[in-house]
Every structure is written in structure tokens, then in C-alpha cells.
Design a protein around this motif. Structure first.
Motif, PDB file in Angstrom:
ATOM      1  N   UNK A  55       0.816  -1.214   0.000  1.00  0.00           N
ATOM      2  CA  UNK A  55       0.000   0.000   0.000  1.00  0.00           C
ATOM      3  C   UNK A  55       0.851   1.267   0.000  1.00  0.00           C
ATOM      4  N   UNK A  56       2.142   1.148   0.386  1.00  0.00           N
ATOM      5  CA  UNK A  56       2.971   2.337   0.571  1.00  0.00           C
ATOM      6  C   UNK A  56       4.099   2.493  -0.446  1.00  0.00           C
ATOM      7  N   UNK A  57       4.367   1.455  -1.228  1.00  0.00           N
ATOM      8  CA  UNK A  57       5.545   1.463  -2.101  1.00  0.00           C
ATOM      9  C   UNK A  57       5.522   2.611  -3.093  1.00  0.00           C
TER      10      UNK A  57
ATOM     11  N   UNK B 238       5.608   6.196  -1.520  1.00  0.00           N
ATOM     12  CA  UNK B 238       6.919   6.552  -0.970  1.00  0.00           C
ATOM     13  C   UNK B 238       7.907   6.853  -2.091  1.00  0.00           C
ATOM     14  N   UNK B 239       7.887   6.062  -3.143  1.00  0.00           N
ATOM     15  CA  UNK B 239       8.791   6.310  -4.275  1.00  0.00           C
ATOM     16  C   UNK B 239       8.536   7.687  -4.882  1.00  0.00           C
ATOM     17  N   UNK B 240       7.278   8.032  -5.091  1.00  0.00           N
ATOM     18  CA  UNK B 240       6.950   9.333  -5.671  1.00  0.00           C
ATOM     19  C   UNK B 240       7.444  10.478  -4.790  1.00  0.00           C
ATOM     20  N   UNK B 241       7.268  10.351  -3.472  1.00  0.00           N
ATOM     21  CA  UNK B 241       7.716  11.394  -2.561  1.00  0.00           C
ATOM     22  C   UNK B 241       9.234  11.493  -2.532  1.00  0.00           C
ATOM     23  N   UNK B 242       9.904  10.346  -2.501  1.00  0.00           N
ATOM     24  CA  UNK B 242      11.365  10.344  -2.492  1.00  0.00           C
ATOM     25  C   UNK B 242      11.931  10.966  -3.762  1.00  0.00           C
ATOM     26  N   UNK B 243      11.359  10.604  -4.901  1.00  0.00           N
ATOM     27  CA  UNK B 243      11.855  11.123  -6.172  1.00  0.00           C
ATOM     28  C   UNK B 243      11.696  12.638  -6.235  1.00  0.00           C
ATOM     29  N   UNK B 244      10.573  13.141  -5.767  1.00  0.00           N
ATOM     30  CA  UNK B 244      10.346  14.588  -5.786  1.00  0.00           C
ATOM     31  C   UNK B 244      11.372  15.314  -4.929  1.00  0.00           C
TER      32      UNK B 244
ATOM     33  N   UNK C 102      12.372   3.858   6.877  1.00  0.00           N
ATOM     34  CA  UNK C 102      11.387   2.783   6.781  1.00  0.00           C
ATOM     35  C   UNK C 102      10.523   2.974   5.546  1.00  0.00           C
ATOM     36  N   UNK C 103       9.859   1.891   5.138  1.00  0.00           N
ATOM     37  CA  UNK C 103       9.015   1.936   3.959  1.00  0.00           C
ATOM     38  C   UNK C 103       7.540   2.067   4.260  1.00  0.00           C
ATOM     39  N   UNK C 104       7.190   2.471   5.488  1.00  0.00           N
ATOM     40  CA  UNK C 104       5.782   2.528   5.882  1.00  0.00           C
ATOM     41  C   UNK C 104       5.209   3.938   5.899  1.00  0.00           C
ATOM     42  N   UNK C 105       5.954   4.913   5.350  1.00  0.00           N
ATOM     43  CA  UNK C 105       5.535   6.319   5.285  1.00  0.00           C
ATOM     44  C   UNK C 105       5.419   6.973   6.661  1.00  0.00           C
TER      45      UNK C 105
END
Length: 325
Positions: free
Chosen positions: A15-17, A20-26, A93-96
């Protein structure tokens, strides 16, 4: 070669992958320097790995590492750190529950010259009884035993210089004690406050039982920090003391036998047994210390094994790399 490596372990976080990727990339694209994402799938049973693989298929800056089974967060982080190419390595962590917008604050501290920058969840959103009280007690103990004066050892949200984090062997549940282990290597450490938003999706993988396991990890850390390179000093001291006390008692019993005569075992049987046990135990402790010294020698040999097994690694080759090859 990258300047920044962002290491994120995932375990059943479908549910978070993507979010999280979109936020990290930005955030990372806004910084302007070259970077890579290292996403480690720690034996997920849902669609986590499939989503990570889809991301790696369209972004050459993403390295996906799939572990053969669930090895635990420490091993997943170790897999990411071992494959990081950036000068600065940040883990989260990967859970936002870690806000990517705070990454520049960590990197700024590394630019100032610190080797380790640790996050501090000053205002936690977790349960007060089940998570916050045990966490505060554990953090206080770790700070006292390690001598590293930070408030929050448990959070994964930390940044490191690559040469520091790759010199620290990780296994078991040692990821929460990285600042303490880094201090043994002479690393400079600082702490910055971070937010701790509640989990929006998925299920937490931590419970109250983890607190009890932390106690044994604390004993391990205390021993490692003080006697990691000289275990004979610890076991040998206890063994020598035990042998000395046992020999003193034995000599006392011998003098009683010589002066008074009689059957020592009948008159002072318990003391005779205690003296014998102390001598035997002391010899065994000294032997354990010597075996520990051999283990230290093996530790510094170049044949250290990784605490994980990789099934596959996926990274899209950029167009420039394809043309060069």
C-alpha cells in the motif's frame, strides 16, 4: 557514481511502495545532485516486490534487492548498505512514517562534517503504554551503557557517510544500535528532531515482545563496546578471580588438614566442593576467553559472511550506459 544513496527495506508494504517512491523522487530531484534508491524486499508475501520491480523497470536510479526470505530489518538494511554507491547513505522505513521532506536536514548535517546523523522522534504518534514507555526506557539504557548521548536509538531514519556504515558489521537486531557501534569506530554523531506521522496503510510489524529482546541486545552491545577486541580481559579476569578464590579456599582446607588432621571431606565437605567448582569454572572461563580471542582474529579476517541471501537484483540500464556498451 552517486552522491546520495537512499536505502529502504520493505516487508509487506504494497500500500505504501508507490507513494513513498513518488515522494522520495520529488525530494531528491529537487536537491539537484545524482542519487540512487536501493529498495530491499525482505521476503514480502504480498505485491511489494512486483511493484518495486515495476519501478525499477522505468527508473535506472532504482536498485531493487529481493531477499530469499524474511531475514529481518537489520539484514535488509545490511543488504542495502553493502550495495550502496553513494558518498552519503540515508536509511528510512518503507511505511511512510518517515517524511522524505526531512531528508535535506540529514544531508545538511553530513555536509557539516558529521559521520552519523540520527533522527529523534520527539513527538511520537505511537501508543503511550505499548510503544513509547518501553522505547524511552530502552533508549535511556542504551545511552547509559554506550555513552552516546542521543534520545532515540530505535528509529531507522538515519544518515551516514558510506565509509562509516560499511565498516560496521550488522546482524541480528543490531540496526537500532548503529550509533553506539559507530562511536566505537570514532564516528562523530549528532541528532535532529523528526516528525512521526501515524501509519496510513498496512500493518505494523512491531509489538511489545520486541522490548524484551532489546534487553539481551543491550547486554551484547555493552560487551561489544568494551570487550569486542579483547574478550580474554573479561572472561580471563573472572576466571582468574574464580581460580584465586578456589585456590585460597583449598589452601585453607589443606592447612586445617595438616594442623588438625581428621577427614576434611566429612568435616568441611561443602567448602571442599565449592573450592573445586570455583577452580574448574575459572579454568573454563579462561578457556572461553581464549576462544573469544580466536573469534576476534577470525572477525578481522577478510572472510566475513553476509547475514542475508539475495535472490535477484534489478536495475534498469540508462540509455547512456546502453550506448557505451
Amino acid at each position: 557514481m552517486f552522491k546520495y544513496s537512499i536505502v529502504v527495506p520493505f516487508h509487506n508494504e504494497e500500500e505504501n511502495v508507490t507513494a513513498l517512491y513518488d515522494q522520495l523522487k520529488e525530494v531528491m530531484e529537487h536537491l539537484g545532485d545524482n542519487f540512487e534508491f536501493i529498495f530491499v524486499d525482505d521476503g514480502s508475501r504480498d505485491r511489494t516486490y512486483r511493484l518495486l520491480e515495476e519501478i525499477a523497470a522505468v527508473d535506472s536510479r532504482v536498485l531493487v534487492i529481493k531477499l530469499r526470505r524474511n531475514f529481518g530489518q537489520t539484514s535488509a538494511l545490511a543488504a542495502g548498505f553493502d550495495n550502496a554507491q553513494g558518498d552519503y547513505v540515508l536509511a528510512m522505513d518503507g511505511d511512510l512514517q518517515h517524511d522524505p521532506r526531512e531528508i535535506p536536514n540529514f544531508l545538511a548535517k553530513l555536509e557539516e562534517g558529521y559521520d552519523v546523523v540520527s533522527g529523534w522522534r520527539a513527538q511520537r504518534a505511537d501508543s503511550f503504554v505499548m510503544r513509547r514507555i518501553p522505547s524511552r526506557a530502552a533508549n535511556w539504557l542504551v545511552a547509559k551503557l554506550s555513552g552516546v548521548k542521543i534520545h532515540d536509538f530505535g528509529t531507522t531514519f538515519k544518515a551516514y557517510r558510506r565509509e562509516v556504515i560499511q565498516s560496521i558489521p550488522l546482524y541480528g537486531q543490531m540496526h537500532r544500535f548503529i550509533p553506539a557501534l559507530a562511536s566505537w569506530w570514532g564516528a562523530s554523531i549528532c541528532e535532529i528532531p523528526i516528525s512521526n506521522p501515524p501509519r496510513g496503510a498496512g500493518k505494523s510489524h512491531y509489538g511489545i515482545t520486541r522490548t524484551f529482546r532489546v534487553f539481551f541486545d543491550l547486554l551484547t552491545i555493552r560487551f561489544l563496546l568494551k570487550y569486542m577486541t579483547r574478550p580474554l580481559h573479561f572472561f580471563g579476569s573472572l576466571g582468574a578471580l574464580s581460580v584465586l578464590v578456589g585456590m585460597t579456599m583449598s589452601l585453607g582446607l589443606l592447612l586445617i588438614k595438616v594442623i588438625r588432621g581428621g577427614a576434611i571431606l566429612n568435616q568441611h565437605g561443602p567448602w571442599f566442593i565449592v573450592a573445586s567448582v570455583l577452580i574448574v569454572a575459572g579454568v573454563q572461563l579462561i578457556g572461553i576467553g581464549l576462544l573469544g580471542e580466536l573469534q576476534v582474529r577470525h572477525f578481522y579476517s577478510p572472510q566475513n559472511r553476509a547475514p542475508y541471501a539475495v535472490e535477484r537484483m534489478v536495475r534498469l540500464r540508462s540509455s547512456e550506459e546502453t550506448m557505451q556498451s
